[in-house]
Design a protein around this motif. Structure first.
Motif, PDB file in Angstrom:
ATOM      1  N   VAL A   1      -5.037   4.294  -2.241  1.00 12.07           N
ATOM      2  CA  VAL A   1      -5.845   4.671  -3.509  1.00 12.07           C
ATOM      3  C   VAL A   1      -4.823   5.340  -4.659  1.00 12.07           C
ATOM      4  O   VAL A   1      -3.935   6.039  -4.320  1.00 12.07           O
TER       5      VAL A   1
ATOM      6  N   GLN B   1     -10.255   8.001  -0.508  1.00 12.67           N
ATOM      7  CA  GLN B   1      -9.377   8.014   0.771  1.00 12.67           C
ATOM      8  C   GLN B   1     -10.493   8.231   1.914  1.00 12.67           C
ATOM      9  O   GLN B   1     -10.063   7.779   3.171  1.00 12.67           O
ATOM     10  N   LYS B   2     -11.056   9.355   1.964  1.00 16.39           N
ATOM     11  CA  LYS B   2     -12.177   9.811   3.027  1.00 16.39           C
ATOM     12  C   LYS B   2     -12.890   8.500   3.575  1.00 16.39           C
ATOM     13  O   LYS B   2     -13.037   8.396   4.659  1.00 16.39           O
TER      14      LYS B   2
ATOM     15  N   LYS C   1     -10.458  10.250  -5.884  1.00 17.25           N
ATOM     16  CA  LYS C   1      -9.550  10.031  -5.182  1.00 17.25           C
ATOM     17  C   LYS C   1      -9.721  10.217  -3.738  1.00 17.25           C
ATOM     18  O   LYS C   1      -9.501   9.674  -2.803  1.00 17.25           O
ATOM     19  N   GLU C   2     -10.099  11.604  -3.550  1.00 15.80           N
ATOM     20  CA  GLU C   2     -10.173  12.131  -2.123  1.00 15.80           C
ATOM     21  C   GLU C   2     -11.345  11.467  -1.535  1.00 15.80           C
ATOM     22  O   GLU C   2     -11.226  11.008  -0.251  1.00 15.80           O
TER      23      GLU C   2
ATOM     24  N   GLY D   1      -9.082   1.372  -4.961  1.00 13.53           N
ATOM     25  CA  GLY D   1      -8.507   1.682  -3.607  1.00 13.53           C
ATOM     26  C   GLY D   1      -8.345   0.160  -3.135  1.00 13.53           C
ATOM     27  O   GLY D   1      -9.363  -0.795  -3.628  1.00 13.53           O
TER      28      GLY D   1
ATOM     29  N   CYS E   1       0.780  -1.212  -0.076  1.00 15.22           N
ATOM     30  CA  CYS E   1      -0.057  -0.002   0.087  1.00 15.22           C
ATOM     31  C   CYS E   1       0.808   1.323  -0.017  1.00 15.22           C
ATOM     32  O   CYS E   1       0.540   2.152  -0.752  1.00 15.22           O
TER      33      CYS E   1
END
Length: 288
Positions: free
Chosen positions: A242, A235-236, A231-232, A253, A209
Motif C-alpha cells: 500500500v 492494509q487491514k 492506508k491503514e 494497494g 511489493c
C-alpha cells in the motif's frame, strides 16, 4: 473527430534528491500506467480557436488546462491555423496524484500529432510535454519508466508483474506545491529505486511489493490524517503493498489474487467516496 485514451499513473517509487537552482526538485521515481483513463476527443475547428469542454466542473476550460497548453504549444510551434475543440470525459479523479491533467495533455499531444499530420516522433513529443508539466513526458510514452531530472528524463522499464490495483481517493484535494513546500529532505527515508528496478526486470511481484516507497507520503499524511486512515484500512483488508501516489491524496494497494479484490474494494467504500479496482497496463504507447 479523433479519440485518444489518457490513462492514470501511479508511483511505485517517488524519491526527491535535492532542490535545484531553478527552483524545481530533482526527483527519481518509477511510474506505471493503470487502466483508469480519461477519454480525450479532438474535433477540428475552422475558427483557429482552442476550446475545452470537460465533464467535470472543477476542470478549468482555459489556459490553466494542460490540454489547452498542449494544443497551443503545437499551434504556435508549427504555425497551425486550424482550431480544435477538446472534449475531456473525466474518469480520473481531479487533484489526486494520478496525473489526470498531465495524461490529458499527453493524449492531446499524441492526438493532434495525428490530426494535424505533424509526424513528430515520441521523444520529441515528450520534450514538448516537458514544457507543459513534469509528468507529461512520461504520459506521452505511457508504460513503465524511471523518471529523473524534474520528471522529464525517461528510461523505459519492463511491464510490472500482473496484478490488481485498488485506488482510493479521500474527499480532499492536495496542493502539490504545499506538499513539496513542507518536505524536509534532511529527515526523509529514501525508497530503494534500484531494488524496484531489479524487481521489475526480474518480474518479481514480492520484491516489487517490498520496494514501494514515496518520500512525500509522510508529509501529506501529517497535513491530511484521512490518508493515514485510508492506508491503514487498505492494509487491514489485505492488500499486498500500500502506498500513496504522487503528492496524494490517492492511496493504492497492489493485490495479486483476484479473490481478495471484492473484500478490499467493498471495505474501502465505507471510508472513501471514490474507490476503483483496475489492472495495471504498464505498456508503452508506440508512436514511431
Amino acid at each position: 473527430m479523433l479519440y485518444e485514451k489518457a490513462p492514470a499513473k501511479i508511483n511505485l517509487t517517488l524519491d526527491v534528491l535535492h532542490k535545484r537552482p531553478d527552483g524545481f526538485h530533482e526527483v527519481e521515481m518509477i511510474m506505471t500506467t493503470v487502466d483508469l483513463a480519461d477519454r480525450v476527443w479532438l474535433r477540428p475547428m475552422n475558427d483557429g480557436k482552442i476550446t475545452i469542454k470537460a465533464s467535470e466542473r472543477f476542470v478549468p476550460n482555459d489556459r490553466k488546462n494542460l490540454a489547452y497548453q498542449a494544443a497551443e504549444l503545437l499551434q504556435k510551434r508549427y504555425g497551425i491555423t486550424e482550431g480544435v475543440e477538446i472534449t475531456l470525459e473525466k474518469s480520473i479523479p481531479v487533484a489526486a496524484g494520478l496525473a489526470g491533467g498531465s495524461s490529458d495533455a499527453a493524449a492531446t499531444l499524441r492526438g493532434l500529432n495525428r490530426l494535424w499530420n505533424l509526424q513528430i516522433g515520441a521523444d520529441e513529443l515528450a520534450a514538448f510535454g516537458a514544457k507543459i508539466g513534469s509528468d507529461v513526458s512520461f504520459c506521452v510514452h505511457g508504460g513503465t519508466a524511471l523518471a529523473t531530472g524534474r520528471g522529464e528524463k525517461i528510461k523505459h522499464l519492463p511491464v510490472p508483474p500482473n496484478c490488481w490495483v485498488i485506488l482510493a481517493k479521500p474527499a480532499i484535494s492536495v496542493s502539490t506545491g504545499d506538499i513539496y513546500g513542507n518536505l524536509d529532505l534532511s529527515a526523509v527515508t529514501h525508497p530503494n529505486t534500484a531494488e524496484m528496478v531489479k524487481a521489475l526486470e526480474a518480474g518479481d511481484y514480492e520484491a516489487m511489493c517490498k520496494s514501494v516507497g514515496n518520500v512525500l507520503e509522510p508529509v501529506t499524511m501529517d497535513l491530511h490524517p484521512q490518508v493515514v486512515v485510508l492506508k491503514e484500512q487498505m492494509q487491514k483488508f489485505g492488500a499486498d503493498a500500500v502506498l500513496m501516489s504522487g503528492s496524494g491524496p490517492t492511496v493504492f494497494g497492489l493485490v495479486k489474487h483476484e479473490s481478495r479484490v471484492p473484500r478490499i474494494y467493498n471495505g474501502l467504500k465505507g471510508f472513501c467516496p471514490e474507490v476503483y479496482a483496475v489492472r495495471m497496463i504498464g505498456e508503452r504507447n508506440f508512436l514511431d
